[in-house]
Motif scaffolding. Structure first.
Motif, short mmCIF file in Angstrom:
data_model
loop_
_atom_site.label_atom_id
_atom_site.label_comp_id
_atom_site.label_asym_id
_atom_site.label_seq_id
_atom_site.Cartn_x
_atom_site.Cartn_y
_atom_site.Cartn_z
N LEU A 113 -26.81 12.65 -27.71
CA LEU A 113 -26.61 14.09 -27.59
C LEU A 113 -27.01 14.63 -26.22
CD1 LEU A 113 -28.15 15.16 -31.03
CD2 LEU A 113 -25.71 14.98 -30.48
N PHE A 114 -26.31 15.66 -25.81
CA PHE A 114 -26.72 16.45 -24.66
C PHE A 114 -27.18 17.78 -25.24
CE2 PHE A 114 -25.64 19.39 -21.12
CZ PHE A 114 -26.48 18.85 -20.16
N THR A 115 -28.46 18.07 -25.13
CA THR A 115 -29.04 19.18 -25.90
C THR A 115 -29.26 20.43 -25.05
OG1 THR A 115 -31.33 18.57 -25.41
CG2 THR A 115 -30.29 17.48 -27.30
N GLN A 116 -29.57 21.51 -25.75
CA GLN A 116 -29.88 22.77 -25.08
C GLN A 116 -31.07 22.60 -24.12
OE1 GLN A 116 -28.27 26.12 -25.41
NE2 GLN A 116 -29.40 25.93 -23.51
N LYS A 117 -32.04 21.85 -24.57
CA LYS A 117 -33.22 21.63 -23.72
C LYS A 117 -32.82 20.89 -22.43
CE LYS A 117 -37.47 18.95 -23.78
NZ LYS A 117 -36.89 17.66 -23.37
N ASP A 118 -31.87 19.96 -22.56
CA ASP A 118 -31.39 19.25 -21.37
C ASP A 118 -30.81 20.21 -20.34
OD1 ASP A 118 -32.12 16.93 -22.63
OD2 ASP A 118 -30.09 16.38 -23.26
N VAL A 119 -30.03 21.19 -20.85
CA VAL A 119 -29.45 22.17 -19.93
C VAL A 119 -30.57 22.90 -19.19
CG1 VAL A 119 -28.00 24.21 -19.70
CG2 VAL A 119 -27.48 22.52 -21.45
N ARG A 120 -31.63 23.25 -19.91
CA ARG A 120 -32.74 23.98 -19.27
C ARG A 120 -33.39 23.12 -18.19
NH1 ARG A 120 -30.56 28.48 -20.50
NH2 ARG A 120 -30.41 28.87 -22.74
N GLU A 121 -33.53 21.84 -18.45
CA GLU A 121 -34.10 20.94 -17.44
C GLU A 121 -33.22 20.91 -16.19
OE1 GLU A 121 -36.94 19.44 -17.39
OE2 GLU A 121 -37.63 19.63 -19.46
N ILE A 122 -31.89 20.86 -16.43
CA ILE A 122 -30.97 20.85 -15.30
C ILE A 122 -31.07 22.14 -14.51
CG2 ILE A 122 -28.52 20.93 -14.70
CD1 ILE A 122 -28.00 19.06 -16.98
N GLN A 123 -31.21 23.26 -15.24
CA GLN A 123 -31.31 24.55 -14.55
C GLN A 123 -32.53 24.59 -13.63
OE1 GLN A 123 -30.60 26.92 -18.28
NE2 GLN A 123 -29.54 28.26 -16.85
N LEU A 124 -33.65 24.08 -14.13
CA LEU A 124 -34.86 24.05 -13.29
C LEU A 124 -34.63 23.20 -12.05
CD1 LEU A 124 -37.75 23.60 -15.90
CD2 LEU A 124 -37.31 25.60 -14.47
N ALA A 125 -34.00 22.05 -12.27
CA ALA A 125 -33.80 21.11 -11.17
C ALA A 125 -32.84 21.67 -10.13
CB ALA A 125 -33.28 19.78 -11.71
N LYS A 126 -31.69 22.14 -10.59
CA LYS A 126 -30.69 22.58 -9.62
C LYS A 126 -31.13 23.87 -8.93
CE LYS A 126 -27.88 25.85 -11.97
NZ LYS A 126 -26.94 26.86 -11.51
N ALA A 127 -31.88 24.70 -9.65
CA ALA A 127 -32.36 25.94 -9.03
C ALA A 127 -33.37 25.64 -7.93
CB ALA A 127 -32.98 26.85 -10.08
N ALA A 128 -34.21 24.65 -8.17
CA ALA A 128 -35.21 24.28 -7.15
C ALA A 128 -34.49 23.76 -5.91
CB ALA A 128 -36.16 23.24 -7.70
N ILE A 129 -33.47 22.91 -6.13
CA ILE A 129 -32.76 22.32 -5.00
C ILE A 129 -32.02 23.40 -4.21
CG2 ILE A 129 -30.88 20.78 -4.36
CD1 ILE A 129 -31.63 19.18 -6.98
N ARG A 130 -31.26 24.21 -4.95
CA ARG A 130 -30.42 25.19 -4.26
C ARG A 130 -31.24 26.26 -3.57
NH1 ARG A 130 -25.22 27.27 -4.62
NH2 ARG A 130 -24.98 28.61 -2.80
N SER A 131 -32.28 26.76 -4.24
CA SER A 131 -33.07 27.80 -3.59
C SER A 131 -33.81 27.23 -2.39
CB SER A 131 -34.03 28.46 -4.58
OG SER A 131 -34.74 27.50 -5.31
N GLY A 132 -34.15 25.93 -2.47
CA GLY A 132 -34.75 25.26 -1.32
C GLY A 132 -33.78 25.21 -0.15
N ILE A 133 -32.54 24.83 -0.44
CA ILE A 133 -31.53 24.74 0.62
C ILE A 133 -31.32 26.11 1.27
CG2 ILE A 133 -29.07 24.36 1.08
CD1 ILE A 133 -29.10 22.16 -1.05
N GLU A 134 -31.16 27.14 0.44
CA GLU A 134 -30.88 28.47 0.98
C GLU A 134 -32.05 28.98 1.83
OE1 GLU A 134 -27.99 30.00 0.81
OE2 GLU A 134 -27.10 28.45 -0.47
N THR A 135 -33.27 28.70 1.36
CA THR A 135 -34.43 29.16 2.11
C THR A 135 -34.54 28.43 3.45
OG1 THR A 135 -35.51 29.53 -0.02
CG2 THR A 135 -36.90 29.66 1.94
N LEU A 136 -34.27 27.12 3.43
CA LEU A 136 -34.33 26.33 4.67
C LEU A 136 -33.28 26.83 5.68
CD1 LEU A 136 -35.35 23.91 6.32
CD2 LEU A 136 -33.75 22.46 5.08
#
Lengths: 210, 610
Positions: free
Chosen positions: B486-509
């Motif tokens: 299964l790909f679960t709702q919690k998995d989506v939340r983990e992805i959101q944390l990960a991709k948000a950290a990466i993207r906001s890091g890129i934009e800030t840099l």
């Protein structure tokens, strides 16, 4: 569903544009700002907090819901001021000296806002003297966060600084963060410990009514 | 500054008037063999030169003889006194090796720090002056500053027999072993990447530069927490914490070595050098260094320079005479793994382009190159894209779903064409993107229930949605036991944390550097994904800025490639040290800009207000 219940639902679901629209409609319909705040925004964030505490919601949902709440609150704020709606209380919050991990702190700040507090966010790596200044500016509660065991001692320093400034009896101190425990809170003489962001906001409310 | 025209390479390079041609050429990527270390005693670095040069030295006359009259010189003895032209015979060049792995590619001079050469011991003549060691050094054609320690001298005193052929093993400038030639003996090295979540070991034959075997394993330290913060907390607050963590990573590393050597008949004692990359915390824990300063602002590391350590000091069971080289780090949260990725992606060369390197692991490091300027920062992504902390996540290996596409139903690609066991990083990116595209995932990251999707989504896809206590889950496949993956709702939340950290890091840099996303000529994505990260899906999820896909390149585990480059080419270590020293590091986590963007970057698609 009533208009404000719908607003609360949009907050819970993190639908910022819909929440904003519902807020505008309620204002246009002449709903008292205090009601929109209480029955819409605060009611919504309360559900978010409960679900977070029960592990039904994860951090992203809380942040996205809080974002919706904040956008609506910005729209509502002028009306709150016009209608002389006072905040529940004033909290100064920050990560303690040496710590810049602020996701947890931001969650607590949002839950506090969502519970009707005025929040003075002092940011990260906040030294004891800044908390002292905030209390002089009227903060009734100081909320401290630490993610690292290495920065936890800075919480004790902040409480000591409040004592040294003769302000300790004028302010309540609440602490939290992954490595923090109730025992540690008791040990350093904090007034409360929040296990998670939602509990932190509840405890803050209790501190002021005590 | 004079000009040197290198006719054989069709290039022209600037040359100062106080540096030997050997060094000048090396600095510009033309590597010549110089076993004597530029002392003018071996005669290997010969070139043909015309133009204004210092007259030939006595050393050159002795070693080159008549050739001097034909314009031959030793480049180590040549100092330009005007513009010159040179031709380099192939016999003088260091053989080149091409390192290619998962998209990162680089040609480097093959010159490992560990070298084994054969010699035959002969009867000493009356005019053989110097010690037996001196003679061995000469027979090995070793550099002039070769040294030997007492234990090896004692061995040497008993070993040498006339007419016998020996192998001498040299590490750096140390002669560490002289043994009768054994055709079955090997000289191996290991490129080692110690990740917070995953440890990878790549064994290399140091005589050929070829790969012997690779193995990866989950870092046993994960038992003490998933991220570096929890490891630092454990090491600094528990009585035996540091020791426990050091033991855990050592166990993992030894297990990887065993697995990598499994299919060969070789043993750990054949491993003479290990080149190590990893984040700064991992290197501290591996080296048994107390990481308290990494847990406090300004997060300064205890050490950041490259280190050479005997293996037994670290508790490793590889050849005790070998060497462990830890590549240099940049800052507390930008480690040797980033330096490795940078040399793999040639960030030590200024190509005039504006490039972004994102090394996506549990901690995501970002490097921006604009001309000669380099800026680095880090952002905490969490282990979602490594398949960890996902309900059915796994490392990229046999049985991992690495690619997902939606048609009427799901189409999967599984590594090794096996029955699926779980899902790895590239599969995670695909499934999230496909769910969003199909309208099953809304912009806030909620998986809709099947009831809301009737008529919108195909019945086959709808049938894969399962209502669970904590939201809806999507069934990707069933495993051997008939249980759903299964790909679960919690998995989506983990992805959101990960991709948000990466993207906001890129934009800030980009913000700090004053660069617009559109100005990026190239975005290089490194990390422990499978081999098939779908760029379009990564962009759709908002992991990377909205730029044309042809500018996005996936370079695989570039940190490991960097470790391998440092293993086969000593020059890369010098470059790594220089990079680590000159790059500018900025702290972005916790800044108001980062915080604001972090929440925005959690959203998918049009909800994105960045």
């Amino acid at each position: 569903m009533s208009q404000l219940a719908t607003l609360a639902e949009h907050i819970i679901n993190g639908k910022a544009p819909l929440a904003l629209k519902a807020t505008e409609e309620a204002i246009a319909a002449g709903t008292p700002a205090a009601d929109i705040l209480q029955k819409g925004l605060i009611a919504g964030m309360q559900v978010v907090g409960e679900r977070f505490r029960n592990n039904e919601f994860y951090v992203p949902e809380v942040l996205i819901a809080a974002r919706a709440m904040k956008m609506s609150l910005e729209k509502l704020r002028p009306h709150l001021i016009d209608q002389h709606v006072e905040p529940v209380g004033k909290v100064a919050i920050g990560t303690c000296r040496g710590d810049l991990h602020d996701i947890g702190k931001n969650l607590v700040a949002m839950m506090l806002e969502g519970a009707g507090f005025e929040v003075m966010d002092l940011g990260i790596d906040v030294g004891p003297e800044k908390f002292v200044d905030a209390v002089k500016d009227g903060a009734q509660i100081v909320a401290l966060s630490a993610l690292l065991t290495t920065t936890m001692p800075a919480m004790r320093d902040t409480i000591q600084a409040l004592k040294d400034a003769g302000l300790r009896d004028k302010v309540k101190v609440i602490i939290g963060g992954a490595p923090v425990t109730q025992d540690f809170a008791d040990d350093i003489g904090a007034d409360a410990y929040g296990r998670d962001a939602a509990t932190g906001a509840d405890k803050a409310r209790e501190l002021l009514s005590a | 500054m004079y000009r040197v025209r290198v006719a054989s390479d069709d290039k022209e390079i600037p040359a100062p008037d106080d540096v030997s041609l050997l060094d000048t050429l090396a600095k510009h990527g033309v590597a010549l063999t110089s076993p004597c270390g530029g002392e003018g005693t071996c005669g290997k670095c010969r070139i043909q030169a015309t133009g204004d040069l210092n007259p030939p030295t006595i050393a050159e006359r002795t070693l080159l003889g008549d050739l001097v009259r034909h314009g031959f010189r030793l480049s180590c003895q040549c100092i330009p006194q005007g513009d010159i032209a040179v031709t380099i015979p192939d016999s003088s060049r260091v053989p080149s090796i091409r390192i290619l792995a998962g998209g990162a590619r680089r040609d480097v001079p093959f010159f490992p720090n560990v070298r084994r050469r054969s010699f035959t011991w002969k009867k000493l003549e009356l005019d053989d002056t110097g010690s037996q060691f001196d003679v061995v050094a000469r027979l090995l054609n070793a550099r002039a500053d070769l040294v030997i320690d007492l234990p090896e001298v004692r061995e040497l005193s008993r070993t040498l027999k006339e007419g016998q052929t020996y192998d001498g093993t040299i590490i750096g400038n140390r002669l560490v072993e002289v043994e009768p030639t054994d055709p079955d003996a090997s000289v191996f090295g290991v490129a080692l990447d110690i990740g917070t979540t995953t440890v990878v070991a790549h064994v290399i034959d140091l005589r050929t530069g070829e790969s012997v075997g690779t193995a990866s394993a989950l870092n046993d330290q994960t038992h003490y927490g998933g991220d570096v913060i929890s490891r630092i907390n454990h090491a600094t607050s528990m009585d035996n914490g540091l020791q426990e963590l050091q033991d855990a990573v050592l166990t993992t590393v030894n297990r990887c070595f065993d697995m990598a050597l499994e299919r060969s008949d070789k043993s750990l004692s054949d491993i003479y050098e290990i080149s190590v990359v990893g984040n700064t915390t991992m290197l501290h824990l591996f080296a048994g260094v107390y990481p308290r300063s990494l847990g406090q602002l300004p997060y300064s590391p205890v050490f950041s320079h490259g280190l050479d350590v005997p293996p037994n000091l670290l508790g490793l069971d590889t050849n005790p005479r070998g060497n462990v080289h830890l590549l240099p780090s940049i800052a507390g949260y930008v480690g040797a793994d980033t330096v490795g990725a940078m040399i793999a992606a040639s960030f030590d060369e200024d190509t005039g382009k504006t490039r972004l390197l994102a090394d996506i692991g549990t901690n995501c490091e970002l490097v921006l190159q604009r001309g000669g300027e380099l800026i680095a920062c880090s952002t905490p992504a969490g282990p979602a894209f490594e398949g960890a902390r996902m309900d059915y996540g796994m490392m990229a290996g046999p049985g991992a779903i690495e690619r997902v596409e939606f048609g009427e139903d799901v189409v999967l690609r599984v590594i090794g064409d096996a029955t699926p066991i779980g899902i790895c990083g590239s599969g995670v990116v695909d499934i999230a993107a496909e769910l969003y595209r199909a309208g099953i995932l809304d912009e806030t990251g909620r998986i809709q229930s099947a009831d809301d999707l009737v008529g919108i989504v195909s019945p086959l896809l709808c049938g894969r949605l399962h209502e669970q206590e904590k939201g809806t889950a999507f069934e990707l496949a069933t495993n051997d036991d008939g249980e759903p993956i299964l790909f679960t709702q919690k998995d989506v939340r983990e992805i959101q944390l990960a991709k948000a950290a990466i993207r906001s890091g890129i934009e800030t840099l980009l913000d700090v550097a004053g660069v617009k996303a559109d100005d990026l000529n190239e975005v290089l994505i490194a990390g422990g994904f499978g081999n098939y990260l779908n760029k379009e899906n990564a962009r759709l999820l908002g992991m990377i800025p909205d730029i044309p896909l042809e500018r996005v390149r996936f370079v695989g585990n570039a940190a490991l490639v960097g470790a391998r480059l440092a293993l086969v080419s000593y020059d890369m270590r010098t470059r790594a040290a220089k990079l680590a020293h000159t790059i500018r590091h900025i702290q972005i986590a916790g800044t108001p800009n980062f915080r604001m963007r972090f929440t925005e970057a959690m959203l998918f698609g049009d909800g994105f207000l960045m």
